[in-house]
Design a protein around this motif. Sequence first.
Motif, PDB file in Angstrom:
ATOM      1  N   HIS A 173       0.860  -1.196   0.000  1.00 17.01           N
ATOM      2  CA  HIS A 173       0.000   0.000   0.000  1.00 17.01           C
ATOM      3  C   HIS A 173       0.890   1.238   0.000  1.00 17.01           C
ATOM      4  N   ILE A 174       0.768   2.032  -1.038  1.00 17.53           N
ATOM      5  CA  ILE A 174       1.552   3.256  -1.167  1.00 17.53           C
ATOM      6  C   ILE A 174       0.584   4.428  -1.152  1.00 17.53           C
ATOM      7  N   ARG A 175       0.760   5.316  -0.181  1.00 18.24           N
ATOM      8  CA  ARG A 175      -0.100   6.505  -0.063  1.00 18.24           C
ATOM      9  C   ARG A 175       0.687   7.706  -0.548  1.00 18.24           C
ATOM     10  N   VAL A 176       0.221   8.323  -1.626  1.00 18.94           N
ATOM     11  CA  VAL A 176       0.943   9.409  -2.277  1.00 18.94           C
ATOM     12  C   VAL A 176       0.141  10.701  -2.175  1.00 18.94           C
ATOM     13  N   GLU A 177       0.794  11.739  -1.651  1.00 20.05           N
ATOM     14  CA  GLU A 177       0.157  13.055  -1.643  1.00 20.05           C
ATOM     15  C   GLU A 177       0.101  13.556  -3.077  1.00 20.05           C
ATOM     16  N   ASP A 178      -1.072  13.961  -3.496  1.00 20.79           N
ATOM     17  CA  ASP A 178      -1.282  14.388  -4.870  1.00 20.79           C
ATOM     18  C   ASP A 178      -1.572  15.877  -4.917  1.00 20.79           C
ATOM     19  N   GLY A 179      -1.453  16.439  -6.089  1.00 22.07           N
ATOM     20  CA  GLY A 179      -1.740  17.847  -6.291  1.00 22.07           C
ATOM     21  C   GLY A 179      -1.219  18.297  -7.632  1.00 22.07           C
ATOM     22  N   SER A 180      -1.431  19.552  -7.913  1.00 23.00           N
ATOM     23  CA  SER A 180      -0.992  20.128  -9.179  1.00 23.00           C
ATOM     24  C   SER A 180       0.505  19.915  -9.381  1.00 23.00           C
ATOM     25  N   GLY A 181       0.859  19.436 -10.552  1.00 23.53           N
ATOM     26  CA  GLY A 181       2.258  19.248 -10.892  1.00 23.53           C
ATOM     27  C   GLY A 181       2.883  17.977 -10.356  1.00 23.53           C
ATOM     28  N   ARG A 182       2.135  17.159  -9.642  1.00 25.15           N
ATOM     29  CA  ARG A 182       2.670  15.897  -9.124  1.00 25.15           C
ATOM     30  C   ARG A 182       2.606  14.862 -10.247  1.00 25.15           C
ATOM     31  N   ARG A 183       3.753  14.430 -10.683  1.00 28.52           N
ATOM     32  CA  ARG A 183       3.852  13.612 -11.894  1.00 28.52           C
ATOM     33  C   ARG A 183       3.151  12.265 -11.812  1.00 28.52           C
ATOM     34  N   LEU A 184       3.299  11.559 -10.711  1.00 29.16           N
ATOM     35  CA  LEU A 184       2.718  10.223 -10.646  1.00 29.16           C
ATOM     36  C   LEU A 184       1.200  10.274 -10.775  1.00 29.16           C
ATOM     37  N   GLY A 185       0.577  11.173 -10.037  1.00 27.25           N
ATOM     38  CA  GLY A 185      -0.877  11.318 -10.134  1.00 27.25           C
ATOM     39  C   GLY A 185      -1.326  11.722 -11.523  1.00 27.25           C
ATOM     40  N   ARG A 186      -0.574  12.613 -12.162  1.00 30.89           N
ATOM     41  CA  ARG A 186      -0.936  13.036 -13.525  1.00 30.89           C
ATOM     42  C   ARG A 186      -0.791  11.878 -14.504  1.00 30.89           C
ATOM     43  N   SER A 187       0.204  11.019 -14.287  1.00 29.70           N
ATOM     44  CA  SER A 187       0.406   9.895 -15.210  1.00 29.70           C
ATOM     45  C   SER A 187      -0.759   8.911 -15.154  1.00 29.70           C
ATOM     46  N   TYR A 188      -1.489   8.894 -14.038  1.00 26.60           N
ATOM     47  CA  TYR A 188      -2.669   8.042 -13.906  1.00 26.60           C
ATOM     48  C   TYR A 188      -3.970   8.807 -14.159  1.00 26.60           C
ATOM     49  N   GLY A 189      -3.884  10.072 -14.484  1.00 25.77           N
ATOM     50  CA  GLY A 189      -5.082  10.863 -14.754  1.00 25.77           C
ATOM     51  C   GLY A 189      -5.941  11.113 -13.532  1.00 25.77           C
ATOM     52  N   VAL A 190      -5.330  11.188 -12.357  1.00 28.14           N
ATOM     53  CA  VAL A 190      -6.072  11.414 -11.111  1.00 28.14           C
ATOM     54  C   VAL A 190      -6.637  12.834 -11.109  1.00 28.14           C
ATOM     55  N   LYS A 191      -7.936  12.939 -10.838  1.00 23.23           N
ATOM     56  CA  LYS A 191      -8.599  14.242 -10.794  1.00 23.23           C
ATOM     57  C   LYS A 191      -9.312  14.483  -9.466  1.00 23.23           C
ATOM     58  N   LEU A 192      -9.756  13.416  -8.803  1.00 24.00           N
ATOM     59  CA  LEU A 192     -10.477  13.529  -7.531  1.00 24.00           C
ATOM     60  C   LEU A 192      -9.776  12.690  -6.481  1.00 24.00           C
ATOM     61  N   TRP A 193      -9.929  13.087  -5.222  1.00 28.65           N
ATOM     62  CA  TRP A 193      -9.316  12.366  -4.119  1.00 28.65           C
ATOM     63  C   TRP A 193     -10.378  11.791  -3.213  1.00 28.65           C
ATOM     64  N   PRO A 194     -10.121  10.692  -2.566  1.00 29.55           N
ATOM     65  CA  PRO A 194      -9.011   9.813  -2.864  1.00 29.55           C
ATOM     66  C   PRO A 194      -9.277   9.004  -4.129  1.00 29.55           C
ATOM     67  N   THR A 195      -8.220   8.706  -4.839  1.00 28.52           N
ATOM     68  CA  THR A 195      -8.276   7.772  -5.963  1.00 28.52           C
ATOM     69  C   THR A 195      -7.368   6.610  -5.619  1.00 28.52           C
ATOM     70  N   MET A 196      -7.923   5.416  -5.699  1.00 28.40           N
ATOM     71  CA  MET A 196      -7.175   4.195  -5.397  1.00 28.40           C
ATOM     72  C   MET A 196      -6.942   3.440  -6.694  1.00 28.40           C
ATOM     73  N   ILE A 197      -5.675   3.216  -6.999  1.00 26.69           N
ATOM     74  CA  ILE A 197      -5.292   2.490  -8.212  1.00 26.69           C
ATOM     75  C   ILE A 197      -4.818   1.104  -7.782  1.00 26.69           C
ATOM     76  N   PHE A 198      -5.455   0.071  -8.301  1.00 24.31           N
ATOM     77  CA  PHE A 198      -5.122  -1.307  -7.966  1.00 24.31           C
ATOM     78  C   PHE A 198      -4.242  -1.874  -9.079  1.00 24.31           C
TER      79      PHE A 198
END
Length: 113
Positions: free
Chosen positions: A54-79
Motif C-alpha cells: 500500500h503506497i499513499r501518495v500526496e497528490d496535487g498540481s504538478g505531481r507527476r505520478l498522479g498526472r500519469s494516472y489521470g487522477v482528478k479527484l481524491w481519494p483515488t485508489m489504483i489497484f
Amino acid sequence: MSLLPYVEAAPSREEVDALSGPTLIEFGTNWCGHCKAAQPLLEQVISGFPGVRHIRVEDGSGRRLGRSYGVKLWPTMIFLTDGQEVDRLVRPTENGQIAEVFDKWLGQEKKGL
C-alpha cells in the motif's frame, strides 16, 4: 492499525511499473475531507489483506505520478498487479465498495498464479 499519512516523496512511474505482486496506490492529501472519511473504510478492508503493498501518495498540481494516472479527484485508489492497473476506485463512501474491488482484484490475482 492506523494508516500512515500521505507522503510527498512519490516513486517514479517507472518504479511503479516495475513493481511485482499486488499494489494499491492511494492518491490524496492529508487535509482532504473525502480522504479522511475514506480512511476508516479502507483500513477495515486492507487489514484483511497483509500481502498487498500500500503506497499513499500526496497528490496535487504538478505531481507527476498522479498526472500519469489521470487522477482528478481524491481519494483515488489504483489497484495494480505486477505494475499494471487492473482497477480503480474514486471517492469510496462505504467499505463494501472497497471490499468488492479487493475481492475482484485478488480473486483475479489468485487465478493468475
